[in-house]
Design a protein around this motif. Structure first.
Motif, PDB file in Angstrom:
ATOM      1  N   GLU A 173      23.162  49.575  17.580  1.00 30.12           N
ATOM      2  CA  GLU A 173      22.798  48.270  18.118  1.00 30.12           C
ATOM      3  C   GLU A 173      23.749  47.914  19.243  1.00 30.12           C
ATOM      4  O   GLU A 173      24.972  47.989  19.098  1.00 30.12           O
ATOM      5  CB  GLU A 173      22.846  47.211  17.015  1.00 30.12           C
ATOM      6  CG  GLU A 173      22.404  45.836  17.491  1.00 30.12           C
ATOM      7  CD  GLU A 173      22.430  44.795  16.375  1.00 30.12           C
ATOM      8  OE1 GLU A 173      22.467  43.595  16.692  1.00 30.12           O
ATOM      9  OE2 GLU A 173      22.410  45.205  15.189  1.00 30.12           O
ATOM     10  N   ILE A 195      18.972  50.585  20.175  1.00 33.97           N
ATOM     11  CA  ILE A 195      18.728  51.545  21.254  1.00 33.97           C
ATOM     12  C   ILE A 195      18.338  52.896  20.642  1.00 33.97           C
ATOM     13  O   ILE A 195      19.121  53.518  19.924  1.00 33.97           O
ATOM     14  CB  ILE A 195      19.970  51.729  22.152  1.00 33.97           C
ATOM     15  CG1 ILE A 195      20.498  50.364  22.635  1.00 33.97           C
ATOM     16  CG2 ILE A 195      19.648  52.669  23.310  1.00 33.97           C
ATOM     17  CD1 ILE A 195      19.521  49.594  23.494  1.00 33.97           C
ATOM     18  N   GLU A 230      14.506  43.539  17.895  1.00 38.05           N
ATOM     19  CA  GLU A 230      14.365  44.001  19.274  1.00 38.05           C
ATOM     20  C   GLU A 230      14.761  45.481  19.326  1.00 38.05           C
ATOM     21  O   GLU A 230      15.919  45.829  19.053  1.00 38.05           O
ATOM     22  CB  GLU A 230      15.233  43.173  20.227  1.00 38.05           C
ATOM     23  CG  GLU A 230      14.904  43.452  21.683  1.00 38.05           C
ATOM     24  CD  GLU A 230      15.648  42.522  22.634  1.00 38.05           C
ATOM     25  OE1 GLU A 230      15.502  42.706  23.855  1.00 38.05           O
ATOM     26  OE2 GLU A 230      16.364  41.625  22.153  1.00 38.05           O
ATOM     27  N   ILE A 231      13.802  46.330  19.649  1.00 39.17           N
ATOM     28  CA  ILE A 231      14.027  47.774  19.650  1.00 39.17           C
ATOM     29  C   ILE A 231      13.683  48.321  21.027  1.00 39.17           C
ATOM     30  O   ILE A 231      12.581  48.092  21.542  1.00 39.17           O
ATOM     31  CB  ILE A 231      13.168  48.486  18.579  1.00 39.17           C
ATOM     32  CG1 ILE A 231      13.526  47.966  17.177  1.00 39.17           C
ATOM     33  CG2 ILE A 231      13.348  50.000  18.644  1.00 39.17           C
ATOM     34  CD1 ILE A 231      12.661  48.526  16.066  1.00 39.17           C
ATOM     35  N   ASP A 232      14.630  49.018  21.612  1.00 38.73           N
ATOM     36  CA  ASP A 232      14.426  49.636  22.929  1.00 38.73           C
ATOM     37  C   ASP A 232      13.905  51.060  22.718  1.00 38.73           C
ATOM     38  O   ASP A 232      14.674  51.978  22.433  1.00 38.73           O
ATOM     39  CB  ASP A 232      15.747  49.656  23.702  1.00 38.73           C
ATOM     40  CG  ASP A 232      15.575  50.178  25.122  1.00 38.73           C
ATOM     41  OD1 ASP A 232      14.429  50.493  25.499  1.00 38.73           O
ATOM     42  OD2 ASP A 232      16.584  50.292  25.843  1.00 38.73           O
ATOM     43  N   LYS A 255      20.347  44.573  20.414  1.00 35.85           N
ATOM     44  CA  LYS A 255      19.142  45.393  20.605  1.00 35.85           C
ATOM     45  C   LYS A 255      19.392  46.789  20.040  1.00 35.85           C
ATOM     46  O   LYS A 255      20.447  47.382  20.266  1.00 35.85           O
ATOM     47  CB  LYS A 255      18.805  45.487  22.099  1.00 35.85           C
ATOM     48  CG  LYS A 255      17.555  46.281  22.405  1.00 35.85           C
ATOM     49  CD  LYS A 255      17.364  46.476  23.914  1.00 35.85           C
ATOM     50  CE  LYS A 255      17.065  45.149  24.596  1.00 35.85           C
ATOM     51  NZ  LYS A 255      16.732  45.362  26.047  1.00 35.85           N
TER      52      LYS A 255
END
Length: 428
Positions: free
Chosen positions: A211, A217, A176-178, A215
């Motif tokens: 992280e 960031i 999960e990468i923002d 996630k």
């Protein structure tokens, strides 16, 4: 597999996964249709690093299912090629991707080319150098296609980045990468058309990011820090370097200040200051010429200053020189006139020097008829200085004109004098 670089993992597995280069391998191209119909021609892929030469070769292999071998011409020896030749004999046909094919030596060539000619080896060569300058003619003649790849567009690069972010098998899709669309665009711009650099940069940004609650960031300052200098490419003395020099000169000739500064910046980042200074001096006399004779002295002063200062300060006088040349009146009349005279000599259109112009500074010159020269300084004409009507060209070249004035800048005044002096001459 996850230990391999992201750019390596994300190579296209077939032609439909290739991003960009649609003018070469798009679904409507003849090459795509040939490959889909089971025919792969030997070919040369030409272009800068990171724009898809290796990827296209792997994609072609994926479509055909033929055994695929990859070698670098710099390191491969005769034994490596003999092994591939042996494999071709066993299975009937193989694809050989040969990177840096411009470095192919005669021993490698003699071992491989007969098998390319008989079709048992399909050769896909890749080069960053102009194949018409640097690739052996024997290789070129056996490659049915010589294809020039283009630098990827920003949209191409954005698509590659999104593919890597969503691919769960080979890319970062399981993480999960923002990351925002604006950040993806920043990475794409920084990559400067280089697919490999874009994915390498994305991977570096991922590993440099924090992280938070499971996630990753992505922060702007990390993108900006890792993007520095990523767009610089151009080995000194290579085809791309000379393309940059050519683009610089043509931009100055076309009076496009911004383009000229862009190409100058690229060249200075490559670091070959001497080559840049030499080209600027040529441009001052080739493209500005008689329209603004002062520019030659100004550019000489700027280039000499640049050599003394060294980089990065050298950019300052060179920027002044570039802008002055771009915005100056321009004329190529002087060197064009000389080239016309040289061409006439090469065509054999020469004649005897008139007797009165020949050397007369020795005893016996009069006996040979070297007499009759009129000294122009003895005959003043207005504010011009001295001038006298006498023949200078050989008899068979009288009235030939090499010089065709350009009515621009200071040359406008010179052109008026040139025409006036022609009118003073007696008809021949």
């Amino acid at each position: 597999m996850q230990n391999e670089p992201l750019a390596f993992r994300m190579r296209p597995r077939n032609l439909d996964e290739v991003v960009g280069q649609q003018h070469i391998i798009g679904k409507e191209t003849t090459l795509y249709k040939m490959i889909q119909n089971g025919h792969v021609p030997s070919m040369l892929l030409y272009g800068e690093p990171g724009i898809g030469k290796t990827s296209i070769a792997h994609a072609i292999a994926g479509n055909t299912k033929l055994p695929f071998f990859s070698l670098n011409a710099t390191h491969a020896g005769k034994k490596d090629i003999e092994q591939i030749v042996g494999e071709a004999r066993l299975v009937g046909k193989v694809i050989l991707f040969l990177d840096e094919i411009h470095r192919f030596n005669k021993l490698q060539q003699d071992t491989l080319l007969p098998h390319v000619e008989n079709g048992s080896i399909v050769l896909i060569g890749a080069t960053t150098e102009n194949p018409f300058h640097d690739v052996n003619p024997a290789i070129r003649s056996r490659c049915g296609e010589i294809l020039q790849l283009k630098r990827h567009t920003i949209e191409d690069i954005k698509q590659l980045i999104r593919n890597a972010l969503t691919d769960q098998e080979r890319g970062l899709g399981k993480i999960e990468i923002d990351i925002s669309d604006e950040q993806i665009e920043k990475i794409a711009i920084a990559a400067n058309g280089d697919a490999r650099k874009s994915l390498t940069l994305l991977e570096s940004i991922y590993f440099a990011s924090d992280e938070v609650d499971g996630k990753i960031i992505i922060k702007d300052h990390i993108i900006e820090h890792l993007s520095k200098r990523i767009g610089v490419y151009g080995d000194k003395g290579g085809s791309h370097f000379y393309n940059l020099l050519s683009a610089l000169q043509k931009s100055v000739r076309g009076s496009d200040t911004n383009a000229a500064l862009y190409y100058l910046a690229h060249l200075l980042e490559n670091g070959d200051l001497i080559a840049v200074c030499r080209r600027l001096l040529v441009m001052a006399y080739e493209d500005i010429g008689l329209a603004n004779p002062d520019v030659g002295a100004h550019v000489y002063a700027a280039t000499e200053s640049a050599k003394v200062l060294g980089l990065p300060e050298a950019r300052i006088p060179l920027a002044n020189a570039i802008i002055e040349m771009c915005l100056s009146s321009k004329s190529n009349s002087a060197y064009s006139a000389l080239d016309s005279a040289i061409a006439m000599i090469h065509e054999g259109k020469t004649g005897d020097i008139p007797s009165h112009l020949r050397d007369a500074h020795y005893e016996g010159a009069k006996v040979l008829g070297h007499v009759g020269y009129k000294y122009p300084h003895d005959t003043p004409i207005g504010t011009f200085g001295g001038w006298v009507d006498q023949q200078y060209l050989p008899d068979n070249l009288i009235n030939v004109e090499f010089y065709k004035p350009v009515i621009a800048g200071d040359e406008k005044r010179m052109a008026a004098i040139y025409d006036r002096l022609k009118n003073f001459k007696s008809p021949k």
